[in-house]
Design a protein around this motif. Structure first.
Motif, PDB file in Angstrom:
ATOM      1  N   PRO A  72       0.871  -1.260   0.002  1.00  0.00           N
ATOM      2  CA  PRO A  72       0.008   0.086   0.077  1.00  0.00           C
ATOM      3  C   PRO A  72       0.884   1.230   0.099  1.00  0.00           C
ATOM      4  O   PRO A  72       2.034   1.164   0.441  1.00  0.00           O
ATOM      5  N   SER A  73       0.412   2.451  -0.130  1.00  0.00           N
ATOM      6  CA  SER A  73       1.018   3.674  -0.310  1.00  0.00           C
ATOM      7  C   SER A  73       0.027   4.877  -0.302  1.00  0.00           C
ATOM      8  O   SER A  73      -1.275   4.754  -0.847  1.00  0.00           O
ATOM      9  N   ARG A  75       1.739   8.626   0.379  1.00  0.00           N
ATOM     10  CA  ARG A  75       2.341   9.449  -0.212  1.00  0.00           C
ATOM     11  C   ARG A  75       2.955   9.249  -1.416  1.00  0.00           C
ATOM     12  O   ARG A  75       3.256  10.203  -2.662  1.00  0.00           O
ATOM     13  N   HIS A 151      14.638   3.353   1.018  1.00  0.00           N
ATOM     14  CA  HIS A 151      13.671   4.226   0.529  1.00  0.00           C
ATOM     15  C   HIS A 151      14.317   5.506  -0.015  1.00  0.00           C
ATOM     16  O   HIS A 151      14.107   6.595   0.635  1.00  0.00           O
ATOM     17  N   MET A 250       5.715  -2.277   6.738  1.00  0.00           N
ATOM     18  CA  MET A 250       4.835  -3.254   5.812  1.00  0.00           C
ATOM     19  C   MET A 250       5.488  -4.662   5.555  1.00  0.00           C
ATOM     20  O   MET A 250       6.614  -4.693   5.035  1.00  0.00           O
ATOM     21  N   ASP A 285       8.522   9.952   8.468  1.00  0.00           N
ATOM     22  CA  ASP A 285       8.293   9.540   7.200  1.00  0.00           C
ATOM     23  C   ASP A 285       6.768   9.466   6.628  1.00  0.00           C
ATOM     24  O   ASP A 285       6.421   9.667   5.532  1.00  0.00           O
ATOM     25  N   LEU A 286       6.035   9.106   7.687  1.00  0.00           N
ATOM     26  CA  LEU A 286       4.677   8.569   7.698  1.00  0.00           C
ATOM     27  C   LEU A 286       4.503   7.136   6.561  1.00  0.00           C
ATOM     28  O   LEU A 286       5.448   7.412   5.968  1.00  0.00           O
ATOM     29  N   PRO A 287       3.483   6.544   7.227  1.00  0.00           N
ATOM     30  CA  PRO A 287       2.526   6.727   8.129  1.00  0.00           C
ATOM     31  C   PRO A 287       3.007   6.515   9.362  1.00  0.00           C
ATOM     32  O   PRO A 287       3.937   5.635   9.777  1.00  0.00           O
ATOM     33  N   ARG A 313       7.588  15.155  -0.980  1.00  0.00           N
ATOM     34  CA  ARG A 313       7.721  14.105  -1.811  1.00  0.00           C
ATOM     35  C   ARG A 313       7.286  14.543  -3.085  1.00  0.00           C
ATOM     36  O   ARG A 313       7.937  14.045  -4.207  1.00  0.00           O
TER      37      ARG A 313
HETATM   38  N1   CP Z   1       6.661   7.687   3.518  1.00  0.00           N
HETATM   39  C1   CP Z   1       5.701   6.766   2.444  1.00  0.00           C
HETATM   40  O1   CP Z   1       6.446   6.351   1.501  1.00  0.00           O
HETATM   41  O2   CP Z   1       4.400   6.939   2.514  1.00  0.00           O
HETATM   42  P1   CP Z   1       3.572   5.931   1.468  1.00  0.00           P
HETATM   43  O3   CP Z   1       3.843   4.708   2.313  1.00  0.00           O
HETATM   44  O4   CP Z   1       2.206   6.228   2.135  1.00  0.00           O
HETATM   45  O5   CP Z   1       3.890   6.060   0.304  1.00  0.00           O
END
Ligand code: CP
Ligand code: NVA
Length: 331
Positions: A72-73, A75, A151, A250, A285-287, A313
């Motif tokens: 999932p993502s 951002r 990342h 994840m 970096d979230l989430p 981003r």
């Molecule tokens: N920080 C980041 O990559 O967020 P997502 O997992 O929502 O893409």
């Protein structure tokens, strides 16, 4: 071991992707310090120059980006799609069910076929070797949109954000507290290249992989350093920046219960921030899992630059895409 478990990242050796065209962006190590600075500067410029008739309609006019996501993502997906749209190009999102990378057909065939349709590929994968496999057979640039090992797009946005807030990266003291994961690895590799003094505190067994620390030492420039600690207070003492990420990534959700008690002392909260510089900046970096690796009051407090990171981003990846696709046009 789950696909995203740290062991998978730790056994792999850090390598630069092939130096032959097309030029990929799989690892922080794929760009020199000067190239990182150029990307950060370009991202800053793109953020602030907004021509009439849409942000930058001519930059990537007619260009297409395929987005392959195994996970999932929010951002990464949205910022890549909007970056392409604002630059006059188009992005195609391919969900895990559509591509089934390496299952419905081999990764090499997927790479060869996609390269006949699109100008670049961004892939979020469980195993770093899968994004390397894509890059090996793609004839267009491949971008790592997150793997178990790195990342790099996040690191680019993070360093843009710090540059905006502090003017220069050189000599900044950045403490990363928590899991020595993909985000920590890319951050340490990129920040040390550009002169940041990085300290990292992680629980026993969850450290940044030794080959990443070695590469960070080797690639450090402009006075950049990296040092590891067990006690988070030791890492944070006097820090200009405190950065944290989820205690489980994840693909590691089944480890959440085991990890939480091991990571509790690594929570970024007001008490921990008392050890930092009074003007400390807080990053994530979230989430985020509010109440686990970071408290609500810190996330929403005056030191947080977390939403600037998220916005950046968009600008960082737009700069990366323009850089990659311009290069391709000139080959
Ligand atoms: N920080 C980041 O990559 O967020 P997502 O997992 O929502 O893409
Ligand atoms: N370390 C996290 C980062 C999410 C953007 C993960 O891999 O899930």
């Amino acid at each position: 071991m789950s696909p995203g478990a740290p062991g998978a990242a730790q056994t792999a050796r850090l390598t630069r992707s092939s130096s032959q065209a097309p030029r990929h962006f799989l690892s922080v190590l794929d760009r020199s310090a000067d190239e990182w600075l150029a990307l950060i500067n370009r991202a800053g410029a793109l953020k602030h120059v907004r021509p009439i008739g849409g942000p930058h309609p001519a930059l990537l006019s007619g260009r297409t980006l395929a987005l392959i996501f195994q996970k999932p993502s929010l951002r990464t997906r949205v910022s890549f799609e909007v970056a392409m749209l604002q630059a006059g190009g188009h992005a195609l999102y391919l969900s895990p069910a559509e591509i089934q990378l390496g299952q419905r057909e081999g990764i090499a065939d997927a790479a060869r076929v996609l390269s006949r349709y699109v100008d670049a590929i961004a892939a979020r994968v469980y195993l770093h070797r899968d994004v390397e496999a894509l890059a090996r057979d793609a004839t267009v640039p491949v971008i790592n949109a997150l793997s178990d090992r790195e990342h790099p797009c996040q690191a680019l946005a993070d360093l843009l954000t710090l540059t905006e807030h502090r003017g220069s990266l050189r000599g900044l003291r950045l403490a990363y507290v928590g899991d020595g994961n993909n985000v920590a690895s890319s951050l340490a590799l990129a920040a040390t290249r550009l002169g940041v003094q990085v300290t990292i505190a992680s629980p026993d067994g969850f450290e940044v992989p030794p080959e990443v620390l070695e590469a960070a030492h080797e690639g450090a420039g402009l006075g950049g350093t990296v040092e590891t600690f067990r006690n988070p207070r030791d890492a944070v003492r006097g820090a200009d920046v405190v950065y944290t990420d989820a205690w489980y990534s994840m693909g590691q959700e089944d480890e959440a219960e085991v990890r939480q008690p091991l990571f509790r002392a690594y929570q970024v909260n007001q008490t921990l921030l008392h050890s930092a510089d009074p003007n400390v900046l807080v990053m994530h970096d979230l989430p985020a899992h509010r109440g686990q690796e970071i408290t609500d009051d810190v996330m929403d407090g005056p030191h947080s630059i977390i939403y600037d990171q998220a916005e950046n981003r968009l600008h960082a990846q737009k700069a990366l895409l323009v850089d990659l696709l311009e290069r391709r046009a000139s080959v």
